[in-house]
Each structure stands twice: as structure tokens, then as C-alpha cells.
Scaffold this active site. Structure first.
Site, PDB file in Angstrom:
ATOM      1  N   LYS A  23      -8.791 -21.342  -9.906  1.00 40.75           N
ATOM      2  CA  LYS A  23      -9.429 -21.885 -11.109  1.00 40.75           C
ATOM      3  C   LYS A  23      -9.328 -23.403 -11.141  1.00 40.75           C
ATOM      4  CE  LYS A  23      -9.134 -19.458 -14.767  1.00 40.75           C
ATOM      5  NZ  LYS A  23      -8.540 -18.715 -15.894  1.00 40.75           N
ATOM      6  N   ARG A  93      -4.186 -21.817 -19.292  1.00 41.96           N
ATOM      7  CA  ARG A  93      -4.662 -20.661 -18.515  1.00 41.96           C
ATOM      8  C   ARG A  93      -3.993 -20.598 -17.154  1.00 41.96           C
ATOM      9  NH1 ARG A  93     -10.107 -18.977 -20.258  1.00 41.96           N
ATOM     10  NH2 ARG A  93     -10.882 -20.360 -21.874  1.00 41.96           N
ATOM     11  N   GLY A 102      -7.626 -11.148 -15.418  1.00 41.56           N
ATOM     12  CA  GLY A 102      -6.937 -10.490 -16.513  1.00 41.56           C
ATOM     13  C   GLY A 102      -5.493 -10.116 -16.245  1.00 41.56           C
ATOM     14  N   MET A 104      -2.857 -12.130 -15.501  1.00 46.43           N
ATOM     15  CA  MET A 104      -1.853 -13.063 -16.036  1.00 46.43           C
ATOM     16  C   MET A 104      -2.317 -13.569 -17.397  1.00 46.43           C
ATOM     17  SD  MET A 104      -0.711 -14.973 -12.526  1.00 46.43           S
ATOM     18  CE  MET A 104      -2.390 -15.234 -11.978  1.00 46.43           C
ATOM     19  N   ARG A 337     -15.993 -18.985  -9.762  1.00 42.87           N
ATOM     20  CA  ARG A 337     -15.259 -18.372  -8.656  1.00 42.87           C
ATOM     21  C   ARG A 337     -16.215 -17.457  -7.914  1.00 42.87           C
ATOM     22  NH1 ARG A 337     -11.462 -14.766 -12.698  1.00 42.87           N
ATOM     23  NH2 ARG A 337     -13.112 -13.491 -13.592  1.00 42.87           N
ATOM     24  N   HIS A 453     -13.357  -5.813 -18.784  1.00 44.97           N
ATOM     25  CA  HIS A 453     -12.244  -5.638 -17.845  1.00 44.97           C
ATOM     26  C   HIS A 453     -12.456  -4.401 -16.973  1.00 44.97           C
ATOM     27  CE1 HIS A 453      -8.242  -4.051 -16.673  1.00 44.97           C
ATOM     28  NE2 HIS A 453      -8.008  -5.319 -16.415  1.00 44.97           N
ATOM     29  N   ARG A 559      -8.254  16.992  18.792  1.00 44.84           N
ATOM     30  CA  ARG A 559      -7.026  17.799  18.686  1.00 44.84           C
ATOM     31  C   ARG A 559      -7.363  19.266  18.939  1.00 44.84           C
ATOM     32  NH1 ARG A 559      -7.906  14.673  14.273  1.00 44.84           N
ATOM     33  NH2 ARG A 559      -6.476  12.947  13.796  1.00 44.84           N
ATOM     34  N   ARG A 615      -6.900  15.930  23.620  1.00 42.49           N
ATOM     35  CA  ARG A 615      -5.439  16.074  23.693  1.00 42.49           C
ATOM     36  C   ARG A 615      -5.093  17.551  23.828  1.00 42.49           C
ATOM     37  NH1 ARG A 615      -2.000  14.439  18.522  1.00 42.49           N
ATOM     38  NH2 ARG A 615      -2.737  16.474  17.809  1.00 42.49           N
ATOM     39  N   GLU A 751       3.807   7.744  21.935  1.00 38.31           N
ATOM     40  CA  GLU A 751       4.210   8.028  20.549  1.00 38.31           C
ATOM     41  C   GLU A 751       5.720   8.131  20.401  1.00 38.31           C
ATOM     42  OE1 GLU A 751       2.345  11.806  19.523  1.00 38.31           O
ATOM     43  OE2 GLU A 751       2.172  12.253  21.651  1.00 38.31           O
ATOM     44  N   SER A 770      -3.067   6.088  25.074  1.00 40.40           N
ATOM     45  CA  SER A 770      -3.534   6.023  23.697  1.00 40.40           C
ATOM     46  C   SER A 770      -2.303   6.034  22.805  1.00 40.40           C
ATOM     47  CB  SER A 770      -4.440   7.203  23.362  1.00 40.40           C
ATOM     48  OG  SER A 770      -4.907   7.107  22.032  1.00 40.40           O
ATOM     49  N   GLY A 772      -0.315   6.795  19.833  1.00 41.09           N
ATOM     50  CA  GLY A 772      -0.307   7.686  18.666  1.00 41.09           C
ATOM     51  C   GLY A 772       0.592   7.077  17.603  1.00 41.09           C
ATOM     52  N   THR A 773       0.047   6.137  16.839  1.00 44.47           N
ATOM     53  CA  THR A 773       0.881   5.326  15.950  1.00 44.47           C
ATOM     54  C   THR A 773       1.426   6.104  14.756  1.00 44.47           C
ATOM     55  OG1 THR A 773      -1.156   4.488  14.936  1.00 44.47           O
ATOM     56  CG2 THR A 773      -0.095   3.104  16.611  1.00 44.47           C
ATOM     57  N   ASN A 774       0.848   7.269  14.426  1.00 52.01           N
ATOM     58  CA  ASN A 774       1.431   8.074  13.346  1.00 52.01           C
ATOM     59  C   ASN A 774       2.838   8.516  13.741  1.00 52.01           C
ATOM     60  OD1 ASN A 774      -1.035   7.814  12.104  1.00 52.01           O
ATOM     61  ND2 ASN A 774      -1.710   9.890  12.539  1.00 52.01           N
ATOM     62  N   ASP A 775       2.946   9.174  14.891  1.00 48.43           N
ATOM     63  CA  ASP A 775       4.254   9.641  15.348  1.00 48.43           C
ATOM     64  C   ASP A 775       5.130   8.490  15.835  1.00 48.43           C
ATOM     65  OD1 ASP A 775       3.846  12.223  14.667  1.00 48.43           O
ATOM     66  OD2 ASP A 775       3.645  13.010  16.699  1.00 48.43           O
ATOM     67  N   CYS A 838      -5.024   5.864  18.520  1.00 51.31           N
ATOM     68  CA  CYS A 838      -5.728   6.997  17.903  1.00 51.31           C
ATOM     69  C   CYS A 838      -5.057   7.482  16.627  1.00 51.31           C
ATOM     70  CB  CYS A 838      -5.872   8.149  18.898  1.00 51.31           C
ATOM     71  SG  CYS A 838      -4.296   8.824  19.459  1.00 51.31           S
ATOM     72  N   TYR A 858      -9.824  -0.220  22.686  1.00 50.61           N
ATOM     73  CA  TYR A 858     -10.540   0.441  21.593  1.00 50.61           C
ATOM     74  C   TYR A 858      -9.562   0.923  20.535  1.00 50.61           C
ATOM     75  CZ  TYR A 858      -9.009   4.904  23.600  1.00 50.61           C
ATOM     76  OH  TYR A 858      -8.232   5.947  24.062  1.00 50.61           O
TER      77      TYR A 858
END
Length: 888
Positions: A23, A93, A102, A104, A337, A453, A559, A615, A751, A770, A772-775, A838, A858
Site C-alpha cells: 500500500k 492503515r 481485511g 489486519m 494494487r 470481503h 500402480r 510399477r 523411496e 523415479s 517416490g517422495t510420498n514414502d 512420481c 520430468y
């Protein structure tokens, strides 16, 4: 040198957002452009940060700086703060670097007391106006600074209206307002034990401190967490000469957008009110007028306003959201803004700005929030369905939603977190409702306009919203609303259509939206920029087809276990698991093979010409069997009801096998490649099904599928060596028998932390990795996702122990470090090894950008997140270029 904490508007620029907040920086920019802005000064974000670090105390020298700039403001205006004859009134303000509408606090009309209100009345010749300004100030000061419950003031206003026999606040006369001021003072003293401070400089200091503190209020913290805004930025404070839109019918206030924030159309859009102050517009207290109507009501001012709007859009090269006030036919700009908008509007505006020559394609791609594209994939009401419209409101935020009615934000948050779909119904939302807005599927209000709002926040979040449905009569006490003779109670199902404004009792079937040419243009430009591929996680031909429509460049994760869960296959899978010897197991596997082959043929055909990573079986075998406790209950029931001996023996055999497979921690037990090593015939069947499907599709379509076979949960190089040998042998046998040559790849999922740390050794037997970022997140952090989410992880986020849920956004410093180590180790050994991700992180924008930075080939994500990943991958390239440029 001492730190400079205060800047006049004439000293700043739009490039100083870190210091002056959005602002303050934009007020300075408009001042420099010669646009009419009321004079004032900005107290920096550094002052706010220091205030917090010093235990809510002003840093040294801030008092003196404020005083110096205040004196200058008095000299410019010829008015003095607190002067009984010619009082200076200011607004105080907030203004953070990133827009937080809205969230603050604000104080208006500061400087009024029992003496200066008389001067304001004389100066304006309007006693009612002066006392109305005074009561507004005390009300706002009491709520924001002295932290008195706002409803107490509203109740006092209602009582005075009833006593005067009027319906609206603006019908109260000077005597009513004078009495209301006294009511407010009594409320303050009763609730706080201290009287209203009449000294204007004390009012100013207390208000500045209150705005600083509002950076840490619950709604602001909740908003920052939702939008991933750092808690360390602080807010600036803008002290600005008051201009009044409530000085008669030649005055007014409003909110304007240079383009339609819902559709993106280049048209006049906004709301205004004559004889009103700014909060009257956004709070929904009075019914607003459409901005286009100002052309007839105030033609000269309207012409000035549209000229300023055009100038600002050309200057910022962006759709602007503007607040303005008209004081006795003179226009003042209070804020500009970058306007919040729907995803549909965002892509249309970006494309239009390119076509108008204001921005480049790269800038257009950089402007779009990848997460916002979810709005374009929101369900819409199926037009083939018949339904009765209960009533209609304003189409405030597009998309349709179905859910159970709730009447308060706490209930919405509670039920939303429990997985229930809810529609939050309110008279009008306030910033304190932010947690409910985040959890609700949709929002419905009976008051408020297109810039209220609820409308602004819902559009920013991509939540469907219908506002200003004034036929709805809400009773929060009874938790119901009525429309004519119809009563809707809490828990009843409601459908709202934020695209049309329709409100429908009951559930209406929804359909996915159509993606238009603007969407295709943006993601098409993103494809020209990005260097990283985007694949999809898909287990069925239908998913594969949908993902391909969204631009997926192959399947990064198919899967196979999901195929085993089909009703006609589960009994055969159980036969295979319960088999007592290889022969019996082989019989079951022979029945499963053609079923799996058929599955793979459908997926290969859907992804014809694109790579498909399949897999092999990953979960532990007990997941395909009945629950042990349920089995024991069935067994006991069978014995008590006189079931036959054969039936009882069969159930006992099944229960015994389930018990033998049961593990204390199955996620770290007999699953993944451990299954394949212990029961190699299972993996061999799957490999044969994959390659036979590839042969069949090549014969049918003429081209060979691009086959990638992935071994899960490898932690040792030797595990992959054994599994690769099995895979190659089975594949080559199928191809030799068919007399066909098909290239295929064999790789593994990374993983486990050990796999990441020994990736150079494992890569000896892998054509691709690949992640396996979940596990990998579970095993690296020692978190069980099912136990962490909704329990201690929620507490960690609330307490700021961690900034992001690591299952949503990749833990860059922990899990990300493991990924980076594995990338470097494997590429040192095999420079051309193919690397991808993946896990669900493959569709989360910040995680996608991380994957680009570490050099993955990828990412792969669920079909509906493919467009997000395409855009985020392009933005990663643009951000890298900007970083290189900045460094240079």
C-alpha cells in the site's frame, strides 16, 4: 547511521514494497505520477519487526521521526492534529508487502475528541457529519485498539435507531449521534476500565501499535499460512490525511477494478456509495451501486476516475484494484494494487495483455499462480439436470459447490477438516471467518456486493461464492435460514453456483468444466518455455485419456495393485495369496495374467507414442485379505449358528493365513521388491502381462509402446540386480516367442534414504530412477502419514515448528537433500540416466520448481494437476533466468 523508519509518500516508489509494504509503495508511486493522493507518510516494515523484537516497544528514534513527519503534514495541510478550530484528521492503515485484504487493522478519523469535533462541524458546516465521524472513530478505535467486542457497539447503534424510530444509520440525527458517542465511551470504560483517550497524539501512538500487533492476529496468521507468506515480513503503517466520502450527495467512496475480476473482460467494474465512508462499501452495511451508474450521477468525476484507471493499468501493466473517495466533487485515490481475480479472469487478462502489447508471453506465464488453475477445473452444474432455484444472489466467485449448510466459521473449519463438504452461510463474512472460508466448499452471504470481503477472499481462494442474496433471512441462533415459506436448517444439503448466482436446495449433479482457448494459450506458452517433462500418475485407460487431454507427456506411475482390487479379481488374488505351493499359486497367477494384460493394453493404447512407467506390485499381501478381527467375528458367528464343517475350516484357514501375514509395521515390512524376491512368480507374471500387452499393441497400432518397468522399494543394489535379471529374462522370452523387438527400460523407485545415499551403486542396474517422495518423506522424517496428518503435524504447523506440510510441499532441506544427493551420485555414474518424481509433490508448484532446480527430467502427478505442473515447470525456468540476471 541510524535507521530511517518513516518515509513521506513523495520519498518512496513501487520498488520499495519490502520496506513500505504494498500500500505504501503504491501510494508513493501514485504521488510521483501526479495522481491525486491525500498526503501522508509510511512507517516501515522494519519498524514493525523491531517493535515485535523489542517486546512491543517502539525502536529508538521512531517517536521523533513520526513527530517530524506529522509536523510536515500539518504544515502542508494548514491543519493541526487536535486543533479545536481546524483539526487535522488522519487514517492509520496497515500495508504488508503482499496484499492481505481485511486481515489486519485500520483506524479512520483519528484526531477527533470532544473539542475537535466542534471544529470539524464548524469547518464543514455539517454538525451531523462531524458527530457521525466521531462515533465511527470511537467505534473503530474501541474495537481495534482497545480490543472491545465489536457487537457491543452494533447493539448500541441498534438501540439508538429503535429509539429514534429509523431503519438505517444514516437516518440518525446529530442529537442521536451525540448520544451514541456517549454510549460508546461508556462501553469502553466498562469493558476496559479506562476512559477513551482524548489526546490525539496518544490516539496516534496507540493506533500505530495496534496495527503493528495486528500482523500477529489469528486471522492474519491463518491467511499467511494458507498463501505461504512468511511471518517475518512485518507490516508497514500508513498515516494519511483523511478525505471524506460522507459529506453529502456530492461525496462518495468506492472500489474499482480496471477489468472484471470474475471474467477478465475489459470493462468498468466496481461498487460505490454516495455519502459514505469506505468501510460501508466492503462491509455490506448498505446496498452498493454499480460503478457504471456513476457516469450518470457524477459524470465529471467518473471521467476523471476512468482516466486514472487507464493510466494506472498502463503504468503497472496489470489489472488494478483501486480504492477511491470523492470529497465534494474532488477525486482522491486511496490505494491501488494488483487486483485479485478468478483463474478464468487471470488467464484471460494475461492473454489479453499480451495481445494488447503490454506484456510478453513470458511475463504472462509468470503472472499466473499455478495453484489458481484449479479454479478452471472446478465442477460446474450439469446443464442437463432439472432443478428448482430457491433464490438468487450475485455471482461473486465462479464454480459450483454442494455441501451441508453451516452457519459459523468454527463449525465449517471443524467439519471441513473432518472431510465433510460444507457450505458456509453468513449474513456477511468478516476477516475473522478466514479459517471457515478455507475449509468450506462454497460460501453464501445474504449481504455484500461483488467487492465485499466474502467475494474478494473467495475469488482469491478459488472457492465458489454467491453474495448479496437478500431474500435469505438468517437466524444464527436457530441455525437456519428462510426464503419465503422454505426453511433450510444446519446440515441440510445446498448447491450454490458462483458462476450464475443460483442457490438450489438439495444436491445437483456437477460436471467438470471445459477448458477454453485462454487456458490453452497460457499452458501452450508454458510448454514453449519449460525444459522439464510432465507426466501423469494413472492406473486406468480413462485416467490416461484425461491426463493426455491436460497435456501429460506419458505416465510416470501406473500402480498395478489397484487393478487387483476389482470385484472379479479379488477372489483370484486371494487364491494366489492363500496357495500352499507354487503349483496352486501358478494356477491363480495364470488366471490373473490375461486380466493384467488387458489392463496394460488399454493404458498403452491411451498413451500411444508416449512412455508408460508401470510399477510392479508394491503393498503387502495382507491388504488384499479381509480384516483379521472381522474374520474372527465371522468365524465365531459361523460356529454359533451351526455352519458346516467345510465352511468353518475354510474360514479358519483364511484367518490363519491373515494372522501369519500380519505385521506390526507393514509399511516397512514385506512389500515392494521384498515381495518379488520372496515370491518371484508374482513379479514374473506381471512382467509377462506387460510385455504381452506391448506386443499386442504393437501389432494393432504399428508402433511399439515405450515401456518402462519399475521395481519398488529397493534399498540395496543387489535387490535391483536380482529383480532386473528376472524382468529381463521374462521380457526377452515374451519378445522371442512373439518374434518382435521392443525396447524397454528397467528402473526403480527411490523411496528409502539408503537408496538415495547409495544411488551410485543402485544405478549400475537401473535405466531410470523415479523418486517416490510420498514414502521417501515418511522414511526420511520418521513420520507415518496416516498418524501425522490431523494429529501432531497439525500442531507443528500451528506452532510454527515447520512451515509447510511435508506431504504437500517437499521438505527441501531434508527430503530434498536426499533427492539432490541421489541425483548427483547417479549422474556421476550414469550421466544419461533418466530421473523423475512420481509422488504427489509432482503436482505442487513449489515442489515442481525444486525438481527443476535439481535437474530432474520430468515430474509426474495426478491428471487434474498436470496443467499446474506444466505452468510451474515453465515458471521455474523464468525464475532461474531472473536469478542468474540478478546475480550478474
Amino acid at each position: 547511521m541510524s535507521i530511517k523508519y518513516v518515509y513521506d509518500f513523495s520519498e518512496g516508489s513501487r520498488d520499495m514494497k519490502n520496506l513500505l509494504g504494498g500500500k505504501g509503495a503504491n501510494l508513493a508511486e501514485m504521488t510521483n505520477l501526479g495522481i491525486p493522493v491525500p498526503d501522508g507518510f509510511t512507517i516501515t516494515t522494519e519498524a514493525c519487526i523491531s517493535y515485535g523484537k523489542l517486546g512491543n516497544q517502539f525502536p529508538e528514534g521512531l517517536d521523533q521521526e513520526i513527530e517530524g513527519h506529522l509536523v510536515r503534514l500539518e504544515e502542508i495541510t494548514g491543519k493541526k492534529l487536535g486543533d479545536p478550530d481546524n483539526p487535522l484528521l488522519v487514517s492509520v492503515r496497515s500495508g504488508a508487502k503482499f496484499s492481505m485484504p481485511g486481515m489486519m487493522d485500520t483506524v479512520l478519523n483519528l484526531g477527533l475528541n470532544d473539542d475537535s469535533v466542534q471544529g470539524l462541524a464548524k469547518m464543514t458546516g455539517d454538525e451531523r457529519f462531524a458527530w457521525d465521524a466521531y462515533r465511527r472513530f470511537i467505534q473503530m478505535f474501541g474495537k481495534v485498539v482497545m480490543e472491545v467486542e465489536g457487537q457491543l457497539f452494533e447493539d448500541a447503534i441498534t438501540a439508538r435507531r429503535n429509539e429514534a424510530g429509523v431503519k438505517f444509520d444514516n437516518e440518525l440525527n446529530p442529537e442521536n449521534l451525540r448520544a451514541l458517542v456517549e454510549d460508546f465511551k461508556q462501553i469502553l470504560e466498562k469493558e476496559t476500565g479506562r476512559s477513551f483517550p482524548s489526546a490525539p497524539r496518544e490516539q496516534l501512538e496507540l493506533s500505530i501499535q495496534a496495527v503493528f500487533r495486528s500482523w500477529g492476529n489469528p486471522r492474519a496468521v491463518t491467511y499467511r499460512r494458507h498463501y505461504n507468506i512468511s511471518d517475518d515480513l512485518g507490516t508497514a503503517v500508513n498515516v494519511q490525511l483523511m478525505v471524506f466520502g460522507n459529506m453529502g450527495d456530492d461525496s462518495g467512496t468506492g472500489v474499482a477494478f480496471t477489468r472484471n475480476p470474475s471474467t477478465g473482460d475489459k470493462e468498468i467494474f466496481g461498487d460505490y456509495l454516495t455519502n459514505a465512508q469506505g468501510e460501508d462499501v466492503v462491509a455490506g452495511i448498505r446496498k452498493t451501486k454499480k460503478l457504471a451508474d456513476m457516469k450518470d450521477e457524477m459524470p465529471e468525476v467518473f471521467g476523471q476516475l476512468t482516466g486514472v484507471m487507464q493510466k494506472l493499468e498502463q503504468h503497472y501493466r496489470e489489472m488494478e484494484d483501486i480504492e477511491f473517495t470523492i470529497e465534494q466533487d474532488k477525486l482522491y485515490m486511496l490505494q491501488t494494487r494488483d487486483g485479485k481475480r478468478t483463474a478464468a479472469a487471470a488467464v484471460k487478462i494475461a492473454v489479453d495483455l499480451v495481445e494488447e502489447g503490454l506484456i510478453t508471453r513470458e511475463e504472462a506465464v509468470a503472472k499466473i499462480d499455478p495453484g489458481q488453475l484449479d479454479q478452471l477445473l472446478h465442477p460446474m452444474i450439469d446443464l442437463t439436470q432439472t432443478y428448482d432455484v430457491l433464490t438468487q444472489g450475485l455471482n461473486a466467485s465462479p464454480g459450483a459447490a454442494v455441501g451441508k449448510v453451516v452457519f459459523d466459521a468454527d463449525t465449517a473449519a471443524e467439519r471441513g477438516k473432518a472431510g465433510e463438504a460444507v457450505i458456509l452461510v453468513r449474513w456477511e463474512t468478516s476477516p475473522d471467518d478466514i479459517h471457515g472460508l478455507i475449509s468450506a466448499q462454497g460460501v453464501l452471504t445474504s449481504h455484500g456486493g461483488m467487492t465485499s470481503h466474502a467475494a474478494v477472499v473467495a475469488r482469491g481462494m478459488g472457492t465458489p461464492a454467491v453474495c448479496g442474496a437478500d431474500q435469505i433471512n438468517i437466524s444464527e441462533k436457530e441455525k437456519q435460514f428462510t426464503v419465503g415459506e422454505t426453511t433450510v436448517k444446519e446440515g441440510d444439503i445446498l448447491t450454490i453456483d458462483g458462476t450464475t448466482g443460483k442457490i438450489i436446495l438439495g444436491a445437483v449433479e456437477l460436471v467438470p468444466p471445459q477448458i477454453n482457448e485462454n487456458f490453452q494459450a497460457i499452458v501452450g506458452w508454458a510448454d514453449e518455455i519449460r525444459t522439464m517433462g510432465v507426466r501423469t500418475n494413472a492406473d486406468t485407460p480413462e485416467d490416461a485419456v484425461k491426463a493426455r487431454e491436460f497435456g501429460a507427456q506419458g505416465i510416470g506411475l501406473c500402480r498395478t495393485e489397484h487393478m487387483f482390487m476389482a470385484e472379479d479379481r479379488l477372489p483370484i488374488v486371494r487364491q494366489m495369496i492363500l496357495a500352499e505351493d507354487k503349483g496352486a499359486r501358478a494356477t491363480a497367477l495364470d488366471q490373473l495374467l490375461p486380466m493384467q494384460q488387458s489392463d496394460f493394453e488399454g493404458i498403452f493404447e491411451a498413451m500411444h507414442g508416449l512412455p508408460v512407467t508401470i510399477r510392479l506390485l508394491d503393498p503387502p499381501l495382507h491388504e488384499f485379505l479381509p480384516d483379521y478381527t472381522d474374520l474372527m467375528v465371522e468365524l465365531e458367528r459361523a460356529k454359533l449358528t451351526g455352519a458346516g464343517e467345510a465352511e468353518i475350516a475354510e474360514k479358519e484357514k483364511l484367518a490363519s493365513r491373515v494372522r501369519s501375514l500380519k505385521e506390526m509395521n507393514p509399511m516397512l515390512g514385506t512389500r515392494g521388491c521384498r515381495l518379488g524376491i520372496q515370491w518371484p512368480e508374482i513379479y514374473e507374471m506381471q512382467v509377462r502381462a506387460i510385455m504381452q500387452a506391448a506386443v499386442a499393441v504393437q501389432k494393432k497400432m504399428g508402433d511399439a509402446p515405450l515401456v518402462e518397468i519399475m521395481i519398488p522399494l529397493v534399498g540395496y543394489a543387489e535387490e535391483l540386480r536380482v529383480m532386473r535379471e528376472l524382468t529381463v529374462k521374462a521380457s526377452d522370452e515374451v519378445l522371442a516367442n512373439a518374434g518382435i523387438s521392443i525396447d524397454y527400460l528397467v528402473g526403480t523407485m527411490i523411496e528409502l534414504p539408503r537408496a538415495a545415499l547409495t544411488a551410485d551403486h543402485i544405478s549400475d542396474y537401473a535405466d531410470f530412477f523415479s523418486f517416490g517422495t510420498n514414502d521417501l518423506t515418511q522414511t526420511a522424517l520418521g513420520f507415518s502419514r496416516d498418524d501425522a496428518e490431523g494429529k501432531f503435524l497439525t500442531y507443528y504447523l500451528e506452532e510454527g515448528i515447520i512451515k509447510h506440510n511435508p506431504f504437500e510441499t517437499i521438505d527441501v532441506n531434508g527430503v530434498g537433500k536426499l533427492v539432490e544427493i541421489a541425483v548427483n551420485l547417479s549422474r556421476e555414474k550414469k550421466p544419461n540416466i533418466k530421473l523423475g518424481v512420481c509422488g504427489e509433490h509432482g503436482g505442487e508448484p513449489d515442489s515442481v520448481k525444486f525438481c527443476h532446480r535439481v535437474g530432474l527430467n520430468y515430474v509426474s502427478c495426478s491428471p487434474y494437476r498436470v496443467p499446474l505442473a506444466r505452468l510451474a515447470a515453465a515458471q521455474a525456468v523464468l525464475e532461474a533466468k531472473k536469478m542468474i540476471y540478478t546475480t550478474a
